[in-house]
Design a protein around this motif. Structure first.
Motif: not given
Lengths: 538, 380
Positions: B143-147, B248-254, B259-262, B267-274
């Protein structure tokens, strides 16, 4: 149509009793051959499941005629044209092209019968040249299937000269302006032998000057005996370009009128089904303190080019500052920089004296109270799969109003939705349906409800009425003016010059990433602004 | 009654056929059915009687309590790796790395189980916790590498799978951890095991009990363990986290629209890592439970065992939901276990099971095709 008397004029040939001179001296009816029906659609019905998109629509377009299809979004204009172009199969009804009954089962049949369509979103291969794009799918070849580019180029040059569609056949499409790209699309249709040309919202992305050029092109085409169908909801352009206009409301044929004999107000009320007020009513109001200050802002695009180039701007409380400009002059990047969605290269953005440059979007929304109605509502503004209630808390889901101990409080989220749905007239009035099921206008209402209920100090509205119908546009404009009347600062970015002039208090013109002029909306001159938008100096 | 009418309205259900074609559950059931059909055809072509074949599979699953118990044991890791893949999928990420995260979890659990000496319950908790933590870091790394660098998680997790495999193989060669010459590690301490009655089973009383009680004794012949309860708990937690919490709301939104979550301030990058951390932690737990409940040690692997990859299939068949993963995990577990019987019974190759599973996934991934097949039959 019966009410109009058809007669043969000694100079202009067949036409209605008073060949009328239209905008800029463009004379239209003279080119029409009333004995030749290029398109005759009778009792067209198109159903999608239980939904009737077209309910017995009749359309007759003669040779050499410009016919406008007018209707609100979702009225069924594009559906009707997609049926004509063979993209949809009609449920019932008959189509005659040049008097022959046809079953247009796919676009190939349409093209073979001389029907061409220019879609709202261009379908061009950007790294290809103009010629390569035009011959795509219909290539001129030497033996062994080798493309004869030289010959094709000559053909394209001939076509473009004949109709006044000036465009360099060797230019890459990606280097062309939007207006030129549209000309390429039209050339593509003509190259394939189109006699009947359908233009879907052709002026949506053009500058005022380019719209004039398009009008001229259309005139040239009709003079050569082509028939043009324009899908639009812009009344001014119908008045300017079209001979006849068919109005569709909720899938039903309302009327077909001779454009010269009706006013814009008539057309609007036929389209919406009630009277429409054009001029936005707003009280004069003194502007307040500085709310947003942008100083020497530089923002780069993905390629590293400075698309916002040393831009400075001030926005005050209690005013609507409109930014006029052609798409692609840095508006998008400017807004993204201010709202934290894009990194600023240099320069500062400050809100009420506090520097907010390069803060995260979350901070800018919640701490500095900037709300943003995004340009692309489907990409940025909402989450299709979330229901209305979930979409309405996109920026506030973690606040105590909606959650406790990291757990969402469903009752509050849904009662909030119920309130906002009622207050902002979102339809259908159900908080549990996904956002993708809403019409464009209601999606926009939902976004406005969310952004306004967040009680912003600054509201940034980017293209807030794009793709909306007259009723919804009225609604959006009212919402913006309401904010202004409450003493909030509103920044309106729009590619529609009329909208900017109508709604704003002040107008800033953006060109190539810079503000090239600021004028008071009251003494705004459309021509002058149009010239500035196109980079002309004055 | 009212709710029923509303449900009917919402899903526009008019009959069983409409129901089957309207939702993802229906498509899945049809896909499973079609998968069995294709399996039957393959058996037929190979010259076996498909009826006999399926009968052998059914018998291999249901004819003895021990068999059913084995099915549960086989299903447990598949359910949890399925949850791992499903969780990532729901948040817009494709976790192909469940395999590597499983291996890391298994390795860490085996180490913590062997090196530490702790009281019974505490030891189990520590083992699972450390395994989940290590695997979460393993997943979170992707996730970190992606973010940070924009490297797609499919690429990074595939590479991390191999890294995990060789890391685990290297661990087995450690003098203090691996039994020299066997290619296996030392067994974990008794206190870290989650088998039911593991010790008692080999006492005399245990042996007597197994001999005298037909049903229970038969079940105890398999390595019964508590893993399945953990799987149920994790499925519930996943559902709760995704649907009821702000996280969960945050992660599902991402997941649905980054784009809409951002734009909304997430914080999209943090969500990806989480999200990758949680997915990794789940897969790691699967590995830990397998070590602590079944194998008690890790072995040097020539190739990957496929628990994580099977998790992808489970997640797909289960429509990326918690309950779906549980059901699909059981389906997959039964096919895997029952399918192994087909070889003895009628001499048919067990590969036919893989063909069936593959076909099911193929059809699940093509709901439109299924709708097409059925509307043709209707003569539309």
């Amino acid at each position: 149509m019966d009410a109009l008397a058809l007669s043969r004029h000694p100079l202009w040939g067949w036409g209605y009793s008073d060949p009328t001179t239209l905008f800029g001296g463009v004379k239209c009816l003279e080119t029409i051959d009333f004995f030749h029906k290029a398109v005759e659609m009778t009792d067209m019905v198109k159903k999608f499941g239980d939904f009737t998109a077209n309910d017995k629509i009749n359309l007759i377009v003669h040779k050499g005629e410009v016919h406008a299809l007018l209707g609100e979004n979702g009225a069924g204009k594009t559906t009707l044209m997609n049926v004509l172009y063979g993209l949809y199969k009609p449920t019932s009804g008959s189509v005659k092209i040049n008097g022959n009954l046809l079953n247009i089962k796919d676009p190939n049949v349409a093209i073979k019968n001389g029907i061409g369509m220019v879609h709202q979103h261009f379908m061009l291969v950007e790294p290809f040249t103009v010629t390569q794009n035009i011959i795509l799918g219909n290539e001129t070849t030497k033996s062994m299937g080798i493309i004869d580019l030289k010959k094709a180029e000559k053909q394209v040059a001939e076509l473009s000269k004949r109709y006044g569609l000036t465009v360099d056949p060797n230019a890459l499409v990606q280097d062309l302006s939007v207006g030129s790209q549209q000309r390429v699309e039209i050339l593509k249709a003509l190259y394939r032998g189109a006699q009947i040309l359908i233009l879907d919202e052709p002026t949506a992305v053009l500058t005022p000057q380019e719209i004039q050029e398009l009008a001229q092109i259309i005139q040239n085409l009709t003079r050569e005996g082509k028939s043009i169908i324009i899908i639009t909801h812009k009344l001014k352009e119908i008045k300017q370009m079209a001979d006849f206009c068919t109005i569709i409301r909720r899938g039903k044929h309302i009327d077909t009128v001779e454009v010269a004999k009706v006013t814009e107000e008539d057309l609007a009320s036929k389209m919406v089904g009630r009277d429409v007020i054009f001029k936005v009513a707003k009280e004069k109001q003194l502007r307040g303190d500085k709310a947003l200050e942008i100083k020497n802002l530089v923002v780069q695009d993905a390629r590293g080019l400075p698309v916002v180039n040393n831009l400075s701007l001030e926005l005050h409380k209690g005013e609507i500052l409109g930014i006029a400009g052609i798409d692609g002059n840095g508006q998008k990047e400017l807004i993204e920089a201010v709202t934290g969605l894009r990194k600023v290269k240099s320069g500062t953005v400050s809100v009420q004296g506090k520097n907010i440059t390069n803060l995260s979007p979350g901070k800018i929304i919640n701490k500095h109270k900037i709300s943003h109605i995004p340009e692309d509502r489907q990409k940025r503004g909402l989450i299709f799969e979330f229901d209305i209630a979930e979409n309405l808390i996109l920026e506030t889901y973690f606040k105590p109003a909606f959650s406790k101990w990291f757990t969402l409080i469903k009752e509050r989220i849904y009662s909030n939705a119920k309130d906002l749905i009622h207050k902002f007239d979102i339809r259908p009035e159900e908080s549990e349906i996904p956002a993708k099921a809403l019409s464009g206008g209601n999606q926009q209402k939902m976004i406005i409800a969310r952004e306004v209920s967040n009680e912003p100090e600054i509201l940034i509205a980017a293209q807030p009425t794009r793709g909306l119908d007259v009723g919804a546009i009225e609604y959006v404009h009212e919402a913006l003016i309401n904010q202004r009347n409450q003493g909030k600062a509103v920044l309106l970015v729009s590619f529609e010059l009329d909208e900017v002039i109508n709604v704003s208090d002040r107008i800033a013109v953006i060109f190539e990433g810079k503000i090239v002029g600021i004028v008071d909306a009251q003494d705004a001159d459309e021509k002058q602004i149009g010239l500035m938008m196109a980079g002309g100096t004055e | 009654m009212k709710k029923d009418a509303r449900l009917k309205k919402r899903f526009n259900i008019r009959g069983i056929k409409d129901f089957l074609l309207s939702g993802s559950l229906g498509v899945t059931l049809i896909s499973v059915f079609l998968g069995f059909m294709v399996g039957a055809i393959v058996l037929l072509i190979a010259g076996f009687n498909p009826v006999e074949g399926y009968f052998a599979i059914l018998k291999g699953i249901f004819s003895k309590p021990k068999y059913m118990s084995y099915v549960v044991i086989y299903s447990t890791p598949l359910i949890i790796t399925g949850l791992s893949v499903a969780f990532a999928m729901r948040t817009g990420l494709f976790n192909i790395g469940a395999e590597g995260q499983y291996i890391v979890g298994a390795m860490v659990a085996a180490m913590a189980g062997y090196y530490f000496h702790l009281p019974m319950v505490l030891h189990i908790i520590v083992c699972i916790f450390l395994a989940a933590l290590a695997a979460a870091a393993w997943g979170g790394l992707a996730g970190f590498i992606k973010a940070k660098f924009g490297v797609h998680e499919v690429i990074s997790t595939i590479m991390l799978n191999w890294t995990a495999l060789y890391l685990s193989n290297w661990a087995v060669t450690l003098k203090s951890f691996g039994k020299q010459g066997t290619g296996k590690s030392f067994a974990i301490q008794e206190t870290a095991r989650i088998d039911l009655f593991g010790q008692w089973k080999i006492t005399e009383a245990g042996i007597d009990f197994i001999r005298s009680h037909k049903v229970l004794g038969d079940i105890l012949k398999s390595p019964v363990n508590l893993g399945i309860l953990a799987a149920f708990l994790l499925a519930f937690l996943m559902w709760y986290t995704l649907n009821k919490t702000t996280l969960g709301y945050q992660l599902r939104a991402v997941g649905y629209n980054p784009n809409a979550a951002e734009y909304g301030g997430i914080n999209v990058n943090r969500s990806i890592v989480t999200s990758m951390c949680i997915a990794g932690g789940l897969a790691g737990t699967a590995g830990a439970l397998q070590i602590m409940g079944v194998s008690h040690r890790i072995a040097k692997l020539a190739t990957m065992e496929g628990y994580g990859f099977d998790g992808i299939a489970v997640s797909l068949i289960g429509n990326n939901t918690g309950i779906g993963s549980v059901l699909a995990g059981f389906l997959f577990g039964s096919l895997k276990y029952g399918g192994s019987k087909i070889q003895d019974a009628i001499d048919a190759p067990t590969e036919v099971i893989n063909i069936m599973v593959g076909t099911i996934i193929l059809f699940v991934a093509m709901p439109k095709l299924i709708k097409l097949i059925f509307s043709f039959k209707k003569g539309k």
